[in-house]
Design an enzyme around this catalytic site. Structure first.
Site, PDB file in Angstrom:
ATOM      1  N   ASP A  19       0.883  -1.160   0.000  1.00  0.00           N
ATOM      2  CA  ASP A  19       0.000   0.000   0.000  1.00  0.00           C
ATOM      3  C   ASP A  19       0.932   1.224   0.000  1.00  0.00           C
ATOM      4  OD1 ASP A  19      -2.355   1.582   0.530  1.00  0.00           O
ATOM      5  OD2 ASP A  19      -1.702   1.692   2.615  1.00  0.00           O
ATOM      6  N   LEU A  20       0.410   2.386  -0.310  1.00  0.00           N
ATOM      7  CA  LEU A  20       1.292   3.569  -0.375  1.00  0.00           C
ATOM      8  C   LEU A  20       1.160   4.434   0.885  1.00  0.00           C
ATOM      9  CD1 LEU A  20       3.275   5.316  -2.055  1.00  0.00           C
ATOM     10  CD2 LEU A  20       1.272   6.440  -3.039  1.00  0.00           C
ATOM     11  N   ASP A  21       0.016   5.097   1.010  1.00  0.00           N
ATOM     12  CA  ASP A  21      -0.168   6.021   2.134  1.00  0.00           C
ATOM     13  C   ASP A  21      -0.169   5.247   3.454  1.00  0.00           C
ATOM     14  OD1 ASP A  21      -0.913   8.123   3.824  1.00  0.00           O
ATOM     15  OD2 ASP A  21      -3.035   7.739   3.478  1.00  0.00           O
ATOM     16  N   THR A  27       1.068  10.303   3.761  1.00  0.00           N
ATOM     17  CA  THR A  27       0.303  11.393   3.138  1.00  0.00           C
ATOM     18  C   THR A  27      -1.022  11.612   3.857  1.00  0.00           C
ATOM     19  OG1 THR A  27      -0.310   9.734   1.491  1.00  0.00           O
ATOM     20  CG2 THR A  27       1.241  11.410   0.787  1.00  0.00           C
ATOM     21  N   LYS A  55      -8.524   6.301   5.852  1.00  0.00           N
ATOM     22  CA  LYS A  55      -7.298   5.647   5.386  1.00  0.00           C
ATOM     23  C   LYS A  55      -7.612   4.522   4.409  1.00  0.00           C
ATOM     24  CE  LYS A  55      -4.100   6.762   9.058  1.00  0.00           C
ATOM     25  NZ  LYS A  55      -3.295   6.276  10.188  1.00  0.00           N
ATOM     26  N   SER A 124      -2.441   0.712  -4.335  1.00  0.00           N
ATOM     27  CA  SER A 124      -2.907   1.894  -3.599  1.00  0.00           C
ATOM     28  C   SER A 124      -4.258   2.372  -4.126  1.00  0.00           C
ATOM     29  CB  SER A 124      -1.878   3.017  -3.765  1.00  0.00           C
ATOM     30  OG  SER A 124      -2.408   4.249  -3.343  1.00  0.00           O
ATOM     31  N   ALA A 125      -5.058   2.947  -3.235  1.00  0.00           N
ATOM     32  CA  ALA A 125      -6.341   3.531  -3.648  1.00  0.00           C
ATOM     33  C   ALA A 125      -6.141   4.902  -4.279  1.00  0.00           C
ATOM     34  CB  ALA A 125      -7.247   3.659  -2.430  1.00  0.00           C
ATOM     35  N   LYS A 155     -10.923  -0.596  -2.007  1.00  0.00           N
ATOM     36  CA  LYS A 155     -10.782  -1.417  -0.792  1.00  0.00           C
ATOM     37  C   LYS A 155     -11.980  -1.133   0.117  1.00  0.00           C
ATOM     38  CE  LYS A 155      -5.804  -0.506  -1.002  1.00  0.00           C
ATOM     39  NZ  LYS A 155      -4.683   0.238  -0.400  1.00  0.00           N
ATOM     40  N   GLU A 179      -0.020  -3.272   4.635  1.00  0.00           N
ATOM     41  CA  GLU A 179      -1.149  -2.327   4.686  1.00  0.00           C
ATOM     42  C   GLU A 179      -1.243  -1.624   6.033  1.00  0.00           C
ATOM     43  OE1 GLU A 179      -3.793  -0.712   3.846  1.00  0.00           O
ATOM     44  OE2 GLU A 179      -4.117  -1.303   1.789  1.00  0.00           O
ATOM     45  N   ASP A 180      -1.663  -0.363   6.019  1.00  0.00           N
ATOM     46  CA  ASP A 180      -1.888   0.342   7.291  1.00  0.00           C
ATOM     47  C   ASP A 180      -3.384   0.542   7.571  1.00  0.00           C
ATOM     48  OD1 ASP A 180      -2.289   2.325   5.238  1.00  0.00           O
ATOM     49  OD2 ASP A 180      -2.251   3.821   6.837  1.00  0.00           O
TER      50      ASP A 180
HETATM   51  P1  B16 Z   1      -6.456  10.240  -3.846  1.00  0.00           P
HETATM   52  P2  B16 Z   1      -3.610   4.265   0.057  1.00  0.00           P
HETATM   53  C1  B16 Z   1      -5.408   6.236  -0.022  1.00  0.00           C
HETATM   54  O1  B16 Z   1      -4.108   5.785  -0.231  1.00  0.00           O
HETATM   55  C2  B16 Z   1      -5.461   7.135   1.214  1.00  0.00           C
HETATM   56  O2  B16 Z   1      -5.141   6.364   2.380  1.00  0.00           O
HETATM   57  C3  B16 Z   1      -6.847   7.705   1.363  1.00  0.00           C
HETATM   58  O3  B16 Z   1      -6.903   8.555   2.492  1.00  0.00           O
HETATM   59  C4  B16 Z   1      -7.199   8.479   0.090  1.00  0.00           C
HETATM   60  O4  B16 Z   1      -8.515   9.003   0.179  1.00  0.00           O
HETATM   61  C5  B16 Z   1      -7.096   7.529  -1.101  1.00  0.00           C
HETATM   62  O5  B16 Z   1      -5.783   7.000  -1.173  1.00  0.00           O
HETATM   63  C6  B16 Z   1      -7.403   8.243  -2.406  1.00  0.00           C
HETATM   64  O6  B16 Z   1      -6.394   9.167  -2.654  1.00  0.00           O
HETATM   65  O7  B16 Z   1      -7.394  11.312  -3.432  1.00  0.00           O
HETATM   66  O8  B16 Z   1      -5.012  10.703  -3.952  1.00  0.00           O
HETATM   67  O9  B16 Z   1      -6.902   9.495  -5.084  1.00  0.00           O
HETATM   68  O10 B16 Z   1      -3.552   4.111   1.554  1.00  0.00           O
HETATM   69  O11 B16 Z   1      -4.581   3.297  -0.594  1.00  0.00           O
HETATM   70  O12 B16 Z   1      -2.253   4.240  -0.587  1.00  0.00           O
HETATM   71 MG    MG Z   2      -2.793   3.170   3.390  1.00  0.00          MG
END
Ligand code: B16
Ligand code: MG
Length: 230
Positions: A19-21, A27, A55, A124-125, A155, A179-180
């Site tokens: 996962d990224l964030d 972030t 998240k 990542s989302a 997710k 994953e966090d």
């Molecule tokens: P964006 P991850 C997610 O990243 C974030 O945890 C979540 O807070 C955010 O809303 C989502 O990405 C969408 O991000 O607005 O940049 O498309 O944890 O899946 O890496």
């Molecule tokens: Mg995350």
């Protein structure tokens, strides 16, 4: 029985999907600042605790969650406009990021993983995942990069990790997820993958193993954990 055990050995770990964030970079705080600016404008009470629920949740689902908090609705045009503005504010924060923003232990762990021939993917989302990885200069480690632009079901649906395994041309049981987010761990399990939770045990108790971060983490430790999981 003994014989059967040898006929069906534990499968070797072939790939790690990150996962990224919250795993590679933090972030979440930038997401919070951008959502906070929007919720202040819309007169929606929003705290750092509420932010925990966002998240790993897609941008659209996050806005639905925030509107539900205050029992508000927006016209389709206002909804789109809110998403656009939130993302512009988020991107302004992202533009300040440097390689020093990678989470502690991550660059060293990715380098060691790569040197052992482990396959590496991103799941990542975020629709900004590529941009963020470029800012912290870690893109080159990822053979396959699945982000919010390539998936329809966010997710906890398994799609992001299934696509990761598909991109690597590996079976799901050969891949492990870092994953966090609660939704992300559920997504990994829905994809029949083991998941290591990055964060607090009390929050991520459904993960197959939990650790606070990657500081001092090695491929040797990962292999021990993988063995214990089976
Ligand atoms: P964006 P991850 C997610 O990243 C974030 O945890 C979540 O807070 C955010 O809303 C989502 O990405 C969408 O991000 O607005 O940049 O498309 O944890 O899946 O890496
Ligand atoms: Mg995350």
């Amino acid at each position: 029985m003994q014989e059967l055990y040898y006929l069906c050995p534990m499968n070797a770990l072939k790939a790690c999907i990150f996962d990224l964030d919250g795993v590679i970079v933090d972030t979440a705080h930038f997401h919070f600042l951008a959502w906070k600016r929007l919720t202040d404008e819309l007169d929606i009470p929003f705290t750092t605790e509420d932010n925990e629920h966002l998240k790993g949740v897609s941008r659209v689902d996050s806005l639905h969650f925030l509107l539900r908090l205050a029992g508000k609705t927006l016209t389709p045009e206002a909804f789109e406009d809110a998403l656009k503005r939130k993302n512009e504010w988020f991107l302004a924060h992202i533009s300040t990021m440097t390689p020093a923003d990678a989470l502690a232990g991550i660059p060293a762990f990715l380098a060691e993983l790569k040197s052992t021939g482990m396959r590496i993917a991103l799941g990542s989302a975020s629709k900004n995942a590529r941009l963020i990885l470029e800012r912290i200069q870690l893109t080159h480690y990822f053979e396959v990069l699945i982000d919010g632009n390539q998936i329809e079901k966010a997710k906890p649906a398994p799609d992001v990790f299934l696509k990761g395994a598909e991109g690597l041309q590996l079976a799901c049981h050969d891949c492990l997820v870092f994953e966090d987010g609660i939704a992300g761990i559920e997504a990994a399990h829905h994809a029949q993958m083991k998941a290591i939770g990055i964060g607090r045990q009390d929050v991520l108790h459904m993960a197959d193993y939990v650790m606070p971060d990657f500081q001092g983490f090695t491929v040797g430790k990962l292999q021990d954990i993988w063995r214990e999981m089976h």
